[in-house]
Design an enzyme around this catalytic site. Structure first.
Site, short mmCIF file in Angstrom:
data_model
loop_
_atom_site.label_atom_id
_atom_site.label_comp_id
_atom_site.label_asym_id
_atom_site.label_seq_id
_atom_site.Cartn_x
_atom_site.Cartn_y
_atom_site.Cartn_z
N GLU A 1 -6.09 -7.38 -17.96
CA GLU A 1 -6.39 -7.71 -19.35
C GLU A 1 -7.16 -9.02 -19.34
O GLU A 1 -6.73 -9.99 -18.71
CB GLU A 1 -5.08 -7.88 -20.15
N ARG B 1 6.07 -6.42 -7.97
CA ARG B 1 5.14 -7.55 -8.15
C ARG B 1 5.22 -8.46 -6.94
O ARG B 1 6.28 -8.60 -6.34
CB ARG B 1 5.56 -8.40 -9.35
N LYS C 1 0.19 -15.51 -16.64
CA LYS C 1 -1.00 -16.07 -17.27
C LYS C 1 -0.63 -16.98 -18.44
O LYS C 1 -1.29 -17.98 -18.68
CB LYS C 1 -1.90 -14.92 -17.76
P1 ATP Z 1 0.66 -11.77 -16.23
O1 ATP Z 1 2.08 -11.50 -16.52
O2 ATP Z 1 0.43 -12.83 -15.24
O3 ATP Z 1 -0.15 -11.98 -17.47
P2 ATP Z 1 -0.15 -9.08 -16.23
O4 ATP Z 1 0.54 -8.04 -15.45
O5 ATP Z 1 0.08 -9.12 -17.67
O6 ATP Z 1 0.12 -10.45 -15.53
P3 ATP Z 1 -2.70 -7.86 -16.17
O7 ATP Z 1 -4.03 -8.46 -16.43
O8 ATP Z 1 -2.18 -6.91 -17.16
O9 ATP Z 1 -1.70 -9.06 -15.99
O10 ATP Z 1 -2.63 -7.27 -14.70
C1 ATP Z 1 -3.64 -6.51 -14.09
C2 ATP Z 1 -3.02 -5.76 -12.96
O11 ATP Z 1 -2.49 -6.66 -12.00
C3 ATP Z 1 -1.87 -4.89 -13.43
O12 ATP Z 1 -1.97 -3.62 -12.81
C4 ATP Z 1 -0.66 -5.64 -12.97
O13 ATP Z 1 0.41 -4.77 -12.73
C5 ATP Z 1 -1.16 -6.32 -11.71
N1 ATP Z 1 -0.40 -7.52 -11.43
C6 ATP Z 1 -0.21 -8.59 -12.23
N2 ATP Z 1 0.60 -9.50 -11.65
C7 ATP Z 1 0.92 -8.99 -10.44
C8 ATP Z 1 1.73 -9.46 -9.36
N3 ATP Z 1 2.37 -10.63 -9.41
N4 ATP Z 1 1.81 -8.66 -8.26
C9 ATP Z 1 1.17 -7.50 -8.19
N5 ATP Z 1 0.41 -7.00 -9.17
C10 ATP Z 1 0.27 -7.73 -10.29
MG MG Z 2 -0.57 -7.91 -19.20
#
Ligand code: ATP
Ligand code: MG
Length: 577
Positions: free
Chosen positions: A36, A279, A289
């Protein structure tokens, strides 16, 4: 970059391999990385990037970069551009660049179909009321009073939602599934909401936006994704992912397939499969983020690419090689068990990578003057030093040497403690590549500060001389004070000083655990060959660590270096490891 043979196996690669061998999805492999654009990518995202792009590379598949841009409130083109840069920097290239918003029209038509099939309805409950009707983990929910609206009424209201007739939050479109389901995600989840916001990609075209669970599975289907890899928190959403695919049935509906073409995309709608993995987490850091955004906005760090940040742009500016980050996540593996990896493991991968790739240089970061009194005034020489002790291909370089040198202040002790093997009054030490010197006199200023060491060089111990092999306990590094180049050197350390900054059980938050010593800036002296190196080049400053010419601030004539990592893990030592 690694190839399939050297990449460790994991349960997801096994599934992909079996599916391919069994001819599932016609033997095709399609993955995607779906960030995102609401912030910068962090090291955790790199795990997902390496997994998705790595699988497509190793199984002759394709991997798309897809911006999951269904929530305009928090999204921005700044993040879109930064994410593209970071993915490329990490060493990957996407088959296609897509946005969930490219498919807004397809999502809309699919929603109309769900309504026509009696599988979705417009609900007028407020957010609070929806919550009250939803039930709990132990109690079933109650049906919305709007659940039995006619198809005609739903179609009319949904079209008017799309036309912008209603206020934000006034209505939602909900999937009609089961308010008594044991899985709360299936209790008539919202699939559209009203949000009158300008979208970074579609502008003001849409006053309604699809919800993540609805948009994600359809985006995967549209792109012909075969294996939709996501983190464990989506496990409970998988039944909804599958419900939407079943009931929209993109491939089975020529009209919907046509709407994909109309949106400008060659269409291979298929049936993607969601697979969850744990994760990636690191100690001594936070990886959300939202929290990283707060650090930036509150000025606790110098922007998203502050070298202390766990963002990919921060890691890059810190001088972490992309190859080290890829190696780190390969070493960590992919499983369904949540775990936290020690930050030291990442630093170890960085050292492993840089040991082979970084040329050696001499630099002094806490200078103390040393004068070789038995060399004539104005004496200058040029010495030849190997650029890498283990790799002759790095070649040799000229290093100026003279009567006046800088050494590290900590390499001298006026009152030596037991076991100190470097320079002491009356003692001897080897100057790297020069020979053995004896400290004859310690010069102090009025306040007692040591300002200069007056030493003599034993000429018989110089390289090629008879005594060159004479043993002394310590070897120290130096730079020629007459020709050294001054530089700002930033000594970075971990941003947080506790292993789990997210732990707030003691009432403290991650903001209370910022390491006050995470950055120290010193004025250092460098051998002249470091004066005009390229930004982002990484060097080993002998005995000190690895240093990178700062991506933003370094300039020829005004060098600025960041310490990437020390040569040894001081944290492990402090922790008694
Ligand atoms: P955050 O909680 O940091 O905002 P998010 O999962 O909301 O992370 P996205 O931009 O939605 O962030 O993530 C893009 C992709 O990266 C998704 O498929 C998510 O599952 C993966 N992802 C995010 N954080 C991790 C992590 N710590 N380990 C592995 N994959 C991750
Ligand atoms: Mg997200």
């Amino acid at each position: 970059m690694t190839d399939a043979a050297s990449t460790p196996n994991n349960f997801i690669r096994q599934i992909v391999s079996d599916d391919r061998a069994g001819g599932k999805h016609d033997g095709r492999v399609g993955t995607r990385f779906p960030p995102e654009p609401n912030g910068y990518l962090h090291l955790g995202h790199a795990k997902s990037i390496c997994l998705n792009f790595g699988i497509s590379r190793d199984f002759a598949g394709t991997c798309n970069l897809r911006f999951d841009d269904t929530n305009p409130a928090k999204e921005d083109v700044e993040y879109v551009e930064a994410i593209k840069d970071d993915v490329r920097w990490l060493g990957f290239d996407w088959a296609e660049l897509r946005h969930a918003s490219d498919y807004f029209e397809v999502f809309y038509r699919s929603a109309i179909k769900l309504i026509e099939d009696g599988k979705a309805y417009v609900c007028d409950l407020s957010a609070d009321e929806v919550r009250a009707y939803r039930g709990t983990l132990t109690e079933p929910g109650r049906n919305s009073p709007f659940r039995d609206r006619t198809v005609e009424e739903n179609l009319d209201l949904f079209r008017r939602m799309r036309a912008g007739e209603f206020a934000d939050g006034a209505r939602t479109l909900r999937a009609k599934i089961d308010m008594a389901s044991g899985n709360i995600n299936l209790r008539d989840p919202a699939i559209y909401r009203i949000r009158k916001l300008t979208h970074q990609n579609t502008g003001d075209a849409w006053p309604i936006y699809p919800m993540y669970d609805y948009a994600h599975c359809l985006s995967d289907a549209i792109e012909g994704i075969t294996h939709s890899l996501c983190t464990l928190e989506f496990e409970d959403h998988r039944p909804l992912y599958d419900w939407c695919l079943d009931h929209v049935d993109l491939p089975g509906h020529p009209e919907l397939t046509e709407s994909v073409r109309a949106a400008g995309f060659a269409c291979v709608p298929g049936r993607p499969q969601q697979i969850e993995f744990a994760r990636g987490n690191l100690d001594y850091t936070v990886m959300s983020k939202r929290k990283l955004m707060a650090l930036v906005q509150d000025g606790l760090v110098d922007g998203w690419d502050d070298p202390r940040m766990p963002t990919l742009s921060g890691a890059r500016r810190r001088g972490f090689p992309a190859a080290a980050i890829r190696a780190f996540w390969e070493r960590a593996g992919v499983t369904k068990q949540n775990s936290v990896i020690e930050y030291g493991v990442l630093e170890g991968c960085v050292r492993d990578e840089l040991d082979g790739s970084a040329a050696r240089r001499l630099a002094v970061i806490d200078p103390l003057r040393l004068v070789l009194t038995n060399l004539p005034e104005g004496h200058v020489e040029t010495l030849s030093f190997p650029n890498h002790p283990k790799n002759e291909a790095f070649g040799m370089r000229d290093v100026p040497f003279s009567r006046e040198l800088w050494i590290e202040r900590e390499d001298f002790m006026a009152e030596p403690v037991k076991g100190f093997h470097r320079l002491v009054p009356g003692g001897e030490v080897r100057l790297r590549g020069v020979g053995i010197v004896r400290c004859d006199e310690v010069v102090r200023s009025d306040d007692g500060t040591i300002t200069e060491l007056r030493c003599s060089l034993d000429a018989t111990t110089r390289p090629g001389e008879a005594g060159a092999d004479r043993k002394v306990k310590g070897t120290i590094h130096w730079v020629d004070a007459t020709r050294a180049v001054a530089a700002d050197v930033r000594l970075y350390d971990r941003l947080f000083d506790v292993p789990d900054p997210d732990d707030d059980t003691d009432g403290k938050t991650y903001r209370d655990h910022l390491n006050p010593n995470s950055r120290r800036i010193v004025r250092a002296w460098l051998e002249p060959s470091l004066g005009d190196v390229a930004a982002e080049s990484v060097w080993q400053f002998e005995r000190l660590g690895y240093f990178v010419a700062d991506r933003r601030d370094h300039a020829a004539g005004a060098p600025v270096f960041n310490r990437v990592v020390t040569l040894r893990d001081a944290w492990a030592k402090a922790a008694g490891k």
